[in-house]
Motif scaffolding. Structure first.
Motif, PDB file in Angstrom:
ATOM      1  N   ASP A   4      25.441  30.825   8.594  1.00  0.00           N
ATOM      2  CA  ASP A   4      24.538  31.022   7.461  1.00  0.00           C
ATOM      3  C   ASP A   4      25.032  32.224   6.662  1.00  0.00           C
ATOM      4  O   ASP A   4      25.780  33.064   7.180  1.00  0.00           O
ATOM      5  N   ILE A  62      24.003  35.482   3.815  1.00  0.00           N
ATOM      6  CA  ILE A  62      22.970  36.346   3.268  1.00  0.00           C
ATOM      7  C   ILE A  62      23.544  36.960   1.997  1.00  0.00           C
ATOM      8  O   ILE A  62      24.743  37.267   1.944  1.00  0.00           O
ATOM      9  N   ASP A  89      22.472  25.247   7.348  1.00  0.00           N
ATOM     10  CA  ASP A  89      21.480  24.871   6.354  1.00  0.00           C
ATOM     11  C   ASP A  89      21.986  23.631   5.609  1.00  0.00           C
ATOM     12  O   ASP A  89      22.926  22.974   6.047  1.00  0.00           O
ATOM     13  N   HIS A 129      14.878  24.482   6.729  1.00  0.00           N
ATOM     14  CA  HIS A 129      15.500  24.429   5.402  1.00  0.00           C
ATOM     15  C   HIS A 129      15.182  23.103   4.710  1.00  0.00           C
ATOM     16  O   HIS A 129      14.941  23.068   3.495  1.00  0.00           O
ATOM     17  N   ASN A 175      16.806  29.632  13.192  1.00  0.00           N
ATOM     18  CA  ASN A 175      15.979  30.834  13.382  1.00  0.00           C
ATOM     19  C   ASN A 175      16.757  31.978  14.012  1.00  0.00           C
ATOM     20  O   ASN A 175      16.506  33.145  13.710  1.00  0.00           O
ATOM     21  N   GLU A 199      18.697  33.650  11.313  1.00  0.00           N
ATOM     22  CA  GLU A 199      17.778  34.218  10.324  1.00  0.00           C
ATOM     23  C   GLU A 199      17.097  35.469  10.865  1.00  0.00           C
ATOM     24  O   GLU A 199      16.814  36.408  10.123  1.00  0.00           O
ATOM     25  N   HIS A 234      19.520  38.125  10.325  1.00  0.00           N
ATOM     26  CA  HIS A 234      19.520  38.503   8.909  1.00  0.00           C
ATOM     27  C   HIS A 234      18.356  39.426   8.575  1.00  0.00           C
ATOM     28  O   HIS A 234      18.501  40.347   7.756  1.00  0.00           O
ATOM     29  N   ARG A 235      17.209  39.202   9.206  1.00  0.00           N
ATOM     30  CA  ARG A 235      16.060  40.091   8.961  1.00  0.00           C
ATOM     31  C   ARG A 235      16.370  41.511   9.394  1.00  0.00           C
ATOM     32  O   ARG A 235      15.952  42.480   8.746  1.00  0.00           O
TER      33      ARG A 235
END
Length: 406
Positions: A169, A171, A235, A259, A339, A342, A345-346
């Motif tokens: 993924d 960012i 995604d 997604h 997830n 992600e 990424h958070r």
């Protein structure tokens, strides 16, 4: 007992007319510089083999060797010292090494604050308030630039030959380029190996996310030793599947259900949003692929005429949305969304949120690398239920992982 007696300390205070804490800081700064200077002189004397009585020889030799000025940073501030030089080239200083600019842990503090997303200005303010040290933006940049070789080494390190699951993924960030502010994508890859351990396999900075760039990323993984990936989780980027198939043709692809739902609801009016979302849930919560297809048929009967683009999207992507249905619950839960990446990424966004614009790609890469190292240090355990998942994988992929499980 300290280095000085009380009487010596009082004499030092009296001679330097120390009244405030700032007076003491300034006096200690001068004392530190003088002490450091004498240590440097003594180091060269020892190297050249001087005796106490050999004054004439020392003066003659030192006139040939000379000195060079150097700025050093310590907790007491910034000091300009004279570093003795042995022009014969045999002298390797120990007190202050060649190219060394600090004699303290300030560099470590700069890197630690930079890793937490602290701005250059705030780093300057912190060091000045805590130590009375004035550090320039150039100095901070020079310190963090020492990370670049480490990043290159990390980015090119050998990887394992087989990964059970790989998440891919990107960012997005804003970066200055040629006097303009452009959107850049940081391409991230997380892999779970056959021991159930997860790791960030690499990061790459490029233009807006594209399947062509992802193909380069996958080829880089292959060049670093990754021979096989059982399942990739991605995604719905156009062309992603073709890029994966070009590098790893045997790899199964699972497109992220979350997604897909987000893409579906883009076409939905606000008043229908809750109803449509609820109607989609039975599709991906079904026990089998056959049951899921029946639920998709029912969804089409209810909403197909009003939102035909949703139906078209689910059916055209179905083969890669439905991959997880063939697996038991433990593995389904792991792969049906992205997830895991992600969540990573958070953690990166927490660090980078104070940076609306990065001055260069390299500045972005340095911050992401430091934040990643902080995240990876906390990944100490195996993926939940990994023993059961590995047993299932060994049944589904006996020829591809059997040799690694003996």
């Amino acid at each position: 007992m300290g280095l000085w007696s009380k009487e010596q300390l009082r004499q030092f205070i009296k001679e330097n007319k120390l009244v405030t804490a700032q007076d003491a800081q300034n006096a200690l700064k001068d004392l530190f510089a003088e002490t450091l200077q004498e240590m440097l002189e003594a180091e060269l004397d020892t190297h050249l083999g001087y005796e106490k009585h050999d004054v004439q020889n020392k003066q003659t030799t030192n006139s040939r060797n000379g000195k060079s000025k150097k700025t050093i940073i310590s907790e007491y501030g910034e000091h300009e010292i004279e570093v003795p030089r042995d022009r014969q080239g045999e002298f390797e200083p120990v007190v202050v090494k060649k190219h060394q600019s600090t004699v303290t842990g300030i560099e470590d503090q700069i890197v630690a604050m930079y890793a937490k997303g602290v701005s250059t200005r705030d780093i300057q303010d912190h060091l000045e308030q805590l130590y009375g040290v004035e550090v320039s933006p150039t100095m901070i940049s020079n310190v963090t630039n020492k990370l670049v070789p480490l990043i290159k080494e990390w980015q090119s390190r050998p990887l394992q030959s087989v990964y059970a699951v790989v998440f891919l993924d990107a960012i997005h960030f804003k970066v200055k380029q040629d006097g303009h502010i452009v959107n850049k994508a940081a391409y991230m890859v997380i892999g779970i190996d056959l021991d159930g351990n997860k790791d960030v396999l690499g990061m790459w900075i490029g233009e807006n996310e594209s399947s062509k760039f992802w193909l380069g990323v996958l080829n880089d993984l292959k060049n670093r030793g990754v021979q096989d990936i059982l399942i990739t989780c991605v995604d719905n980027l156009t062309g992603f599947s073709q890029a994966i198939a070009a590098s790893y043709p045997k790899t199964e692809i699972q497109k992220c259900i979350i997604h897909q739902i987000r893409n579906s609801t883009r076409y939905v009016s606000y008043k229908d949003l809750k109803k449509v979302t609820a109607a989609l849930k039975p599709i991906y919560k079904a026990a089998t692929e056959e049951a899921a297809l029946l639920e998709l048929d029912q969804f089409e009967e209810a909403w197909g005429s009003k939102y035909p683009l949703i139906i078209r999207s689910w059916r055209s992507n179905w083969d890669e949305l439905a991959t997880f249905f063939k697996y038991p619950p433990e593995l389904r839960k792991l792969i049906y969304t992205t997830n895991m990446i992600e969540s990573y990424h958070r953690q990166l966004r927490k660090v980078t949120k104070g940076k609306s614009i990065f001055p260069t790609d390299e500045a972005l890469l340095k911050m992401l690398y430091l934040a990643t190292m902080d995240v990876v240090r906390k990944w100490t355990g195996r993926v939940q239920n990994w023993g059961q998942i590995l047993l299932q994988l060994s049944v589904f992929f006996p020829d591809r992982i059997g040799q690694f499980l003996r």
